[in-house]
Design an enzyme around this catalytic site. Structure first.
Site, PDB file in Angstrom:
ATOM      1  N   HIS A  96       0.838  -1.204   0.000  1.00  0.00           N
ATOM      2  CA  HIS A  96       0.000   0.000   0.000  1.00  0.00           C
ATOM      3  C   HIS A  96       0.874   1.257   0.000  1.00  0.00           C
ATOM      4  CE1 HIS A  96      -3.179   2.798   1.424  1.00  0.00           C
ATOM      5  NE2 HIS A  96      -2.174   3.307   2.129  1.00  0.00           N
ATOM      6  N   GLU A  97       1.881   1.296   0.891  1.00  0.00           N
ATOM      7  CA  GLU A  97       2.748   2.466   0.987  1.00  0.00           C
ATOM      8  C   GLU A  97       3.534   2.696  -0.299  1.00  0.00           C
ATOM      9  OE1 GLU A  97       2.707   4.649   3.337  1.00  0.00           O
ATOM     10  OE2 GLU A  97       1.257   3.508   4.530  1.00  0.00           O
ATOM     11  N   HIS A 147       1.656   4.428  -3.048  1.00  0.00           N
ATOM     12  CA  HIS A 147       1.672   5.899  -3.049  1.00  0.00           C
ATOM     13  C   HIS A 147       2.821   6.422  -3.908  1.00  0.00           C
ATOM     14  CE1 HIS A 147      -1.545   6.585  -0.261  1.00  0.00           C
ATOM     15  NE2 HIS A 147      -0.980   5.905   0.717  1.00  0.00           N
ATOM     16  N   GLU A 170      -5.681   7.093  -0.870  1.00  0.00           N
ATOM     17  CA  GLU A 170      -5.663   5.878  -0.045  1.00  0.00           C
ATOM     18  C   GLU A 170      -6.375   4.722  -0.748  1.00  0.00           C
ATOM     19  OE1 GLU A 170      -3.982   5.360   2.752  1.00  0.00           O
ATOM     20  OE2 GLU A 170      -3.198   7.390   2.483  1.00  0.00           O
TER      21      GLU A 170
END
EC number: 3.4.24.84
Length: 474
Positions: free
Chosen positions: A334-335, A338, A414
């Site tokens: 997920h990070e 970004h 997100e």
């Protein structure tokens, strides 16, 4: 008794009084709006006393109640601290606290042999005294939050001595950065001529990039211990995942966050081909000191003959903090999403566009004497005071709108990062990781729609899980 002032009479007031009145009115309007939103959410905490049906599979009643009580306590604290902050700010403005502190700074400089012509020196003394006042008035609230609320709900890991040492260290480090940067900024504004706003913006851009670059290597280690993630399966899998998306990973660190709090986190930093990943030890199930304590207490109970061995193991497992390696990888997916999707660069661009606009408007407004008179500066127009008045007070309505827009954008980012983790095949593990992190941090999964829309930079848990649900079995 006060009397209502007609609109015509208000516009007949001197400009400086209208400005001052508008600043106070807007400040209290924002406070009342925030209080209204907080009360809506507080009503949710009070009335939602049982796990909703849609949450039955992801949260047990004990964790739900702990979360509800934690958020209620935080809500109460936020109300009183917010009220104090608003009253304090209003009294400072009404009783001329800013010009008084400026004059006091001038007297301090005078004692040291610096006259009124040393405006930058006086500005630095003003900043030092202002931040010291803020630190001292905020200390009781910080102590209460840490040693009453966080302690009560099992998050605080600090001793009072550690807390005070940490606070002093933070103050000193802040001054070591704030004062030199401010002095150079003020100097650039003084000598920059008609286009000083361009030079000031470029200077702040360079400073922000430098601070982001050196923070984790030179500043953060002053407060927390960073150690390289040991060689092993987790590190290998992180490196493989980073390589698969061309993320230029150079190092992976574990930060000892457990000595401060049991809250967990993960982030990456660095520019160009020098990226580092930082994992909090509280995020890692096999590294968390708290898990060792739980395990030891479970073993002690078993040795004392209390309960069945399997029952104790089940309780210990249920209370364990952090995520398994597969779930940690999903969180990192997920990070890294970004980064891959350009969210980091987009946020930097938005921030710098906003910074340039603010400096440009500052250049337009800095010559308006009525702005200084409105805040008690009729005889002088110090550059630092102009920055304070314009950036903190005059730009307040703009800052509120911008903050809301960035919150909406953040939620969109997100969801996109979650979708990226899906594409990496991490949907199922991210689904379980989000549930675990919500449990570990006692996040309350039910929210008022308006409070959520205004405040939540991350989508509510149920919305994120719903977006992942279709593919979590893949």
């Amino acid at each position: 008794m006060g009397t209502w002032v007609s609109q015509d009479a208000m516009w007949e007031m001197p400009a400086e009084k209208r400005i001052f009145g508008a600043v106070l009115l807007f400040s209290w309007t924002v406070y009342l709006w925030e209080t209204y939103l907080a009360q809506r959410q507080r009503r949710i905490y009070k009335t939602t006393t049982h796990v909703p049906l849609e949450l039955g599979q992801i949260m047990d009643s004990e964790t739900f109640e702990k979360s509800r009580l934690y958020q209620l306590d935080k809500s109460t604290f936020s109300f009183w601290s917010g009220l104090y902050s608003e009253i304090e700010g209003t009294l400072i403005l009404l009783f001329g606290g800013i010009p008084y502190l400026w004059r006091l700074s001038g007297r301090v400089c005078g004692y040291a042999g610096f006259g009124p012509e040393y405006e930058i020196t006086q500005s630095l003394v003003f900043l030092l005294l202002a931040t010291l006042f803020s630190a001292l008035t905020g200390l009781p609230w910080s102590l209460y939050n840490t040693f009453v609320i966080e302690e009560k709900h099992g998050f605080n890991q600090q001793t009072l001595g550690f807390f005070m040492k940490d606070a002093i260290k933070k103050f000193i480090v802040t001054q070591c950065i704030l004062l030199p940067v401010s002095s150079l900024l003020l100097y650039i504004i003084k000598i920059g001529g008609d286009y000083f706003f361009i030079y000031a913006w470029l200077f702040t851009l360079v400073v922000s990039l430098v601070l982001v670059t050196i923070y984790a290597d030179y500043i953060a280690p002053l407060f927390d211990k960073f150690t390289p993630l040991p060689e092993g399966k987790l590190k290998q899998e992180i490196e493989v995942m980073a390589k698969s998306i061309d993320f230029p990973l150079t190092k992976v660190y574990v930060v000892e966050g457990s000595k401060r709090s049991s809250h967990s986190n993960a982030y990456f930093y660095g520019f160009f081909k020098n990226k580092r990943i930082v994992l909090f030890d509280t995020l890692l199930e096999e590294y968390s000191v708290l898990n060792k304590d739980i395990q030891e207490s479970g073993v002690e109970s078993h040795n004392d003959g209390e309960g069945d061995s399997e029952e104790i193991k089940a309780k210990v497992k249920n209370k364990k903090q952090g995520c398994k390696n597969e779930e940690v990888l999903a969180v990192l997916g997920h990070e890294l999403g970004h980064w891959k999707l350009g969210h980091t660069v987009k946020n930097i661009i938005i921030s710098q566009m906003n910074s340039f606009l603010c400096f440009f408007l500052f250049a337009v407004l800095i010559g308006r004497k009525e702005l200084f008179v409105a805040f008690g500066f009729s005889d002088s127009q110090p550059t630092l005071i102009g920055l304070l008045i314009i950036f903190q007070f005059i730009f307040s309505p703009y800052n509120e709108v911008l903050s809301f827009c960035l919150t909406v954008l953040s939620r969109r980012f997100e969801f996109q990062a979650d979708a990226f983790a899906k594409k990496l095949g991490k949907a199922k593990d991210l689904y379980s990781a989000l549930i675990k992190l919500n449990k570990d941090n006692l996040g309350f999964p039910v929210s008022d729609w308006l409070f959520s829309m205004w405040h939540y930079s991350h989508p509510p848990l149920l919305e994120r899980l719903q977006a992942l649900k279709n593919t979590k079995q893949d």
